[in-house]
Scaffold this active site. Sequence first.
Site, PDB file in Angstrom:
ATOM      1  N   GLU A   1      -3.979   0.311  -2.128  1.00 34.88           N
ATOM      2  CA  GLU A   1      -3.269  -0.676  -2.566  1.00 34.88           C
ATOM      3  C   GLU A   1      -2.660  -0.616  -4.047  1.00 34.88           C
ATOM      4  OE1 GLU A   1      -6.352  -0.997  -1.910  1.00 34.88           O
ATOM      5  OE2 GLU A   1      -7.052  -2.790  -0.920  1.00 34.88           O
TER       6      GLU A   1
ATOM      7  N   CYS B   1      -8.342   4.554   0.838  1.00 34.20           N
ATOM      8  CA  CYS B   1      -9.022   4.301   2.154  1.00 34.20           C
ATOM      9  C   CYS B   1      -8.470   5.255   3.249  1.00 34.20           C
ATOM     10  CB  CYS B   1      -8.862   3.028   2.763  1.00 34.20           C
ATOM     11  SG  CYS B   1     -10.049   1.758   1.593  1.00 34.20           S
TER      12      CYS B   1
ATOM     13  N   TYR C   1      -7.849 -13.846   4.096  1.00 27.35           N
ATOM     14  CA  TYR C   1      -6.474 -13.583   4.554  1.00 27.35           C
ATOM     15  C   TYR C   1      -6.507 -13.166   6.037  1.00 27.35           C
ATOM     16  CZ  TYR C   1      -8.073  -9.143   2.855  1.00 27.35           C
ATOM     17  OH  TYR C   1      -8.960  -7.929   2.862  1.00 27.35           O
TER      18      TYR C   1
ATOM     19  N   HIS D   1     -17.384   9.639  -0.701  1.00 28.73           N
ATOM     20  CA  HIS D   1     -16.424   8.903  -1.509  1.00 28.73           C
ATOM     21  C   HIS D   1     -15.104   8.530  -0.793  1.00 28.73           C
ATOM     22  CE1 HIS D   1     -19.384  10.613  -3.999  1.00 28.73           C
ATOM     23  NE2 HIS D   1     -19.172   9.629  -5.123  1.00 28.73           N
TER      24      HIS D   1
ATOM     25  N   ASP E   1       0.762  -1.192   0.024  1.00 37.70           N
ATOM     26  CA  ASP E   1      -0.122   0.034   0.130  1.00 37.70           C
ATOM     27  C   ASP E   1       0.740   1.340  -0.026  1.00 37.70           C
ATOM     28  OD1 ASP E   1      -1.945  -1.649   0.439  1.00 37.70           O
ATOM     29  OD2 ASP E   1      -3.115  -0.593   1.844  1.00 37.70           O
TER      30      ASP E   1
ATOM     31  N   ASN F   1     -18.236  12.091   3.138  1.00 44.74           N
ATOM     32  CA  ASN F   1     -17.858  13.288   2.164  1.00 44.74           C
ATOM     33  C   ASN F   1     -17.630  14.533   3.225  1.00 44.74           C
ATOM     34  OD1 ASN F   1     -17.326  12.072   0.006  1.00 44.74           O
ATOM     35  ND2 ASN F   1     -19.182  12.862  -1.070  1.00 44.74           N
TER      36      ASN F   1
HETATM   37  C1  5RP Z   1      -9.063  -1.473   1.700  1.00 48.37           C
HETATM   38  C2  5RP Z   1      -8.141  -2.739   1.881  1.00 48.37           C
HETATM   39  C3  5RP Z   1      -6.754  -2.599   2.011  1.00 48.37           C
HETATM   40  O1  5RP Z   1      -6.099  -3.622   1.905  1.00 48.37           O
HETATM   41  C4  5RP Z   1      -6.216  -1.590   2.904  1.00 48.37           C
HETATM   42  O2  5RP Z   1      -4.718  -1.854   3.057  1.00 48.37           O
HETATM   43  C5  5RP Z   1      -6.695  -2.060   4.305  1.00 48.37           C
HETATM   44  O3  5RP Z   1      -7.005  -3.210   4.688  1.00 48.37           O
HETATM   45  P1  5RP Z   1      -6.187  -4.106   5.677  1.00 48.37           P
HETATM   46  O4  5RP Z   1      -5.996  -3.454   7.064  1.00 48.37           O
HETATM   47  O5  5RP Z   1      -7.040  -5.362   5.849  1.00 48.37           O
HETATM   48  O6  5RP Z   1      -4.917  -4.427   5.096  1.00 48.37           O
HETATM   49  O7  5RP Z   1      -8.522  -3.965   1.774  1.00 48.37           O
HETATM   50  O8  5RP Z   1      -8.883  -1.193   0.262  1.00 48.37           O
HETATM   51 ZN    ZN Z   2      -4.347  -4.220   3.118  1.00 41.16          ZN
HETATM   52 ZN    ZN Z   3      -6.877  -4.891   0.610  1.00 41.28          ZN
END
Ligand code: 5RP
Ligand code: ZN
Ligand code: ZN
Length: 224
Positions: free
Chosen positions: A183, A53, A93, A145, A28, A104
């Site tokens: 990501e 995010c 996972y 968003h 990421d 927003n």
């Molecule tokens: C949101 C996700 C990503 O993987 C982000 O990195 C956060 O998720 P996580 O804490 O599970 O790694 O799924 O786009």
């Molecule tokens: Zn992630």
């Molecule tokens: Zn992810």
Amino acid sequence: MIQEALKALRRGEIVLVFDADNRERETDMIVAAEKIKPEHIRIMRNDAGGLICVPVSWENSEKLGIPYMTDIMEEASGRYPVLGKLSPHDIPYDEKSAFSITVNHRKTFTGITDNDRALTIGELAGICRDDRHESFGDLFRSPGHVTLLRAADGHVLRRGGHTEMSIALMEMAGLTGVAVCCEMMDDRTGNSLSTEDAMKYAREHDLIFMSGAELIESYMEFRS
Ligand code: 5RP
Ligand code: ZN
Ligand code: ZN
Ligand code: CA
């Protein structure tokens, strides 16, 4: 490496974090929410390409009062039974998804542009930094968003997601516990970008690349 990453984050630069071979196997882009600029959103959109995010620390999530999306769906499943059937109990996972609500800022127009998303993210970091969490509902609207992610109580000591790793970085850097992550995708293969290619991108763009293991070890030392 960790000190270089923390300095970069304080300067408002992006750092790259690979989680783990036994998890998403994703890298990421991460930046501090209080440093966000429209340019960061543009880079994340164009060069990372995943979902942009906003990880929120457990403490800030509690003060804002933001729930996990799964809890909202469970609550609403009496009226909408399909929401109960959609339960994400089979994520391959991890045990639990970090997804919370989408927002927003009320001063945005559509909410999706680089300027709008940077405004939403920066203002959210601002109310958390200034301990004005009670103004959240007045200043923001939902759905929106910008996807908020709720960090687990105990952060990386409890869950090794990018959500918690982003917040661990913010804490170690002395920055507000709100971050931005996205990501890195591979335009050629349709998969996540390989670790090798993510490291190559880091070298070419003069960015820090870290593994989750390094990050969590540094955080353990920081907390001890
Ligand atoms: C949101 C996700 C990503 O993987 C982000 O990195 C956060 O998720 P996580 O804490 O599970 O790694 O799924 O786009
Ligand atoms: Zn992630
Ligand atoms: Zn992810
Ligand atoms: Ca792209």
